[in-house]
Design a protein around this motif. Structure first.
Motif, PDB file in Angstrom:
ATOM      1  N   LEU A  69       0.487  -1.096   0.172  1.00 60.06           N
ATOM      2  CA  LEU A  69      -0.334  -0.090  -0.143  1.00 60.06           C
ATOM      3  C   LEU A  69       0.674   1.449   0.042  1.00 60.06           C
ATOM      4  O   LEU A  69       0.643   2.238  -0.825  1.00 60.06           O
ATOM      5  N   VAL A  70       1.393   0.805   1.121  1.00 64.23           N
ATOM      6  CA  VAL A  70       2.665   2.494   0.763  1.00 64.23           C
ATOM      7  C   VAL A  70       3.590   2.725  -0.538  1.00 64.23           C
ATOM      8  O   VAL A  70       3.695   4.080  -1.336  1.00 64.23           O
ATOM      9  N   ALA A  71       3.890   1.834  -0.713  1.00 67.36           N
ATOM     10  CA  ALA A  71       4.704   1.919  -2.392  1.00 67.36           C
ATOM     11  C   ALA A  71       4.111   2.556  -3.428  1.00 67.36           C
ATOM     12  O   ALA A  71       3.814   3.053  -4.252  1.00 67.36           O
ATOM     13  N   ALA A  72       2.067   1.699  -3.250  1.00 66.48           N
ATOM     14  CA  ALA A  72       1.699   1.973  -4.432  1.00 66.48           C
ATOM     15  C   ALA A  72       1.196   3.337  -4.286  1.00 66.48           C
ATOM     16  O   ALA A  72       1.209   4.256  -5.307  1.00 66.48           O
ATOM     17  N   ARG A  73       1.027   3.739  -2.918  1.00 63.74           N
ATOM     18  CA  ARG A  73       1.005   5.136  -2.512  1.00 63.74           C
ATOM     19  C   ARG A  73       1.953   6.189  -3.107  1.00 63.74           C
ATOM     20  O   ARG A  73       1.970   7.133  -4.205  1.00 63.74           O
ATOM     21  N   ALA A  74       3.510   6.037  -3.383  1.00 63.03           N
ATOM     22  CA  ALA A  74       3.907   6.511  -2.871  1.00 63.03           C
ATOM     23  C   ALA A  74       3.803   6.240  -5.305  1.00 63.03           C
ATOM     24  O   ALA A  74       4.336   7.795  -5.711  1.00 63.03           O
ATOM     25  N   ALA A  75       3.718   5.826  -5.716  1.00 57.01           N
ATOM     26  CA  ALA A  75       3.903   5.427  -7.226  1.00 57.01           C
ATOM     27  C   ALA A  75       2.736   6.324  -7.927  1.00 57.01           C
ATOM     28  O   ALA A  75       2.970   6.858  -9.025  1.00 57.01           O
ATOM     29  N   MET A  76       1.325   6.290  -7.295  1.00 45.65           N
ATOM     30  CA  MET A  76       0.355   6.897  -7.842  1.00 45.65           C
ATOM     31  C   MET A  76       0.597   8.570  -8.059  1.00 45.65           C
ATOM     32  O   MET A  76       0.534   9.386  -8.737  1.00 45.65           O
ATOM     33  N   GLN A  77       1.597   8.773  -6.692  1.00 53.90           N
ATOM     34  CA  GLN A  77       2.591  10.382  -6.664  1.00 53.90           C
ATOM     35  C   GLN A  77       3.354  10.417  -8.146  1.00 53.90           C
ATOM     36  O   GLN A  77       2.815  11.746  -8.262  1.00 53.90           O
TER      37      GLN A  77
END
Ligand SMILES: [Zn+2]
Length: 315
Positions: free
Chosen positions: A49-57
């Motif tokens: 989840l943390v990595a997906a949020r960073a990727a969306m950013q």
């Protein structure tokens, strides 16, 4: 200052963002698949989840405003649920729920339930969210599943995304039942599995999966006749230049697809098979891989407003 461009990224798997750099580029596809399955299984949901949020950013920073994403773990739907407190930095998000099932038993019922529980399109804070289904690939799903998805999608008007003709190994497995992909998948296949006896495009057409609701991803190993069939049926194709480079693949069929009149879009695919999620980089790489296609024509493939599959009126 000129307005910065706004892009459509037509293929991504945000849930795999944690695996950026985890697998070295250039491995044969089957070895990559083997590693991705193990890494995905071992990953912790919070870390994904943390990595997906960073990727969306990262998508936002590099100008992507519309994203079509594949989900198998519920990571991005979870981000949608939390959007009231952590808004999504996108205008529009389409989530394709991934289906992988080799066994044809109960395929129709599974598809029926999956389709029934697809949420309706809605606005979540500032983001339009839509859903579709993604039978992963013709070699990880049964004929019954593909036919069921195709039938339900037509009735209910949702888009369908399928990885298709990504490699020559895929076409070999489907046509002849042999090769490294068949060997790798053998433990998962039903004991009585038989090759369809057709290459990917003809097989998908047989399953009624080639139509204007369909988004085919990759299409690296396609003949001119198969491209003509895609164009005739009105299916769209997403090509992924960064992933093409990552795997060191051969011909990039962009010029042939475009000159046949196929609706082509650009995608990054996931950070497990690409260095970045920057659509400007994808445009540059597409130009390097297909130098005969004018840069202006390539840029248009990533522009918001491309006809989305499932909207045959072109909106
Ligand atoms: Zn993909």
């Amino acid at each position: 200052m000129a307005d910065s461009p706004s892009y459509l990224n037509a293929h991504c798997h945000l849930e795999l963002s944690l695996l950026k750099g985890a697998i070295r580029p250039g491995l044969p596809f089957v070895e990559w698949l083997e590693k991705i399955v193990a890494l995905k299984r071992a990953a912790k949901p919070d870390d994904l989840l943390v990595a997906a949020r960073a990727a969306m950013q990262r998508l936002h920073e590099t100008g992507t405003r519309v994203l079509w994403d594949i989900d198998s773990l519920g990571i991005v739907p979870h981000m949608v649920q939390q959007a009231e407190t952590t808004p999504l930095p996108l205008q529009s998000l389409t989530i394709f729920r991934e289906l992988i099932r080799f066994d044809p038993v109960d395929a129709a019922a599974i598809v029926e339930v999956s389709a029934k529980y697809l949420p309706d399109p809605c606005d979540v804070v500032n983001t339009e969210v839509e859903y579709g289904l993604s039978p992963h690939a013709p070699y990880t799903t049964s004929r019954a599943l593909l036919q069921s998805v195709a039938g339900i999608a037509i009735g209910r008007r949702f888009p369908v995304c399928i990885h298709a003709a990504e490699t020559a190994e895929e076409n070999e497995m489907l046509e002849k039942g042999t090769g490294p992909l068949r060997d790798f998948l053998n433990p998962f296949l039903p004991k009585d599995w038989k090759a369809p006896g057709k290459r990917t495009m003809e097989y998908l057409d047989d399953c009624r999966c080639l139509n204007e609701r369909t988004l085919l991803v990759h299409c690296n190993d396609v003949t001119d006749d198969e491209i003509a069939l895609i164009a005739k049926r009105g299916a769209s194709v997403v090509v992924c230049p960064g992933t093409h480079v990552y795997f060191g693949r051969g011909e990039f069929p962009l010029a042939r697809l475009m000159s046949a009149g196929v609706n082509v879009l650009l995608g990054t695919d996931s950070l497990a098979s690409n260095e970045d999620l920057d659509m400007a980089r994808e445009i540059r790489l597409a130009r390097e891989l297909a130098p005969s296609v004018p840069i202006g024509s390539i840029e248009k493939l990533a522009v918001i407003g491309q006809a989305a599959p499932g909207n045959s009126d072109g909106n």
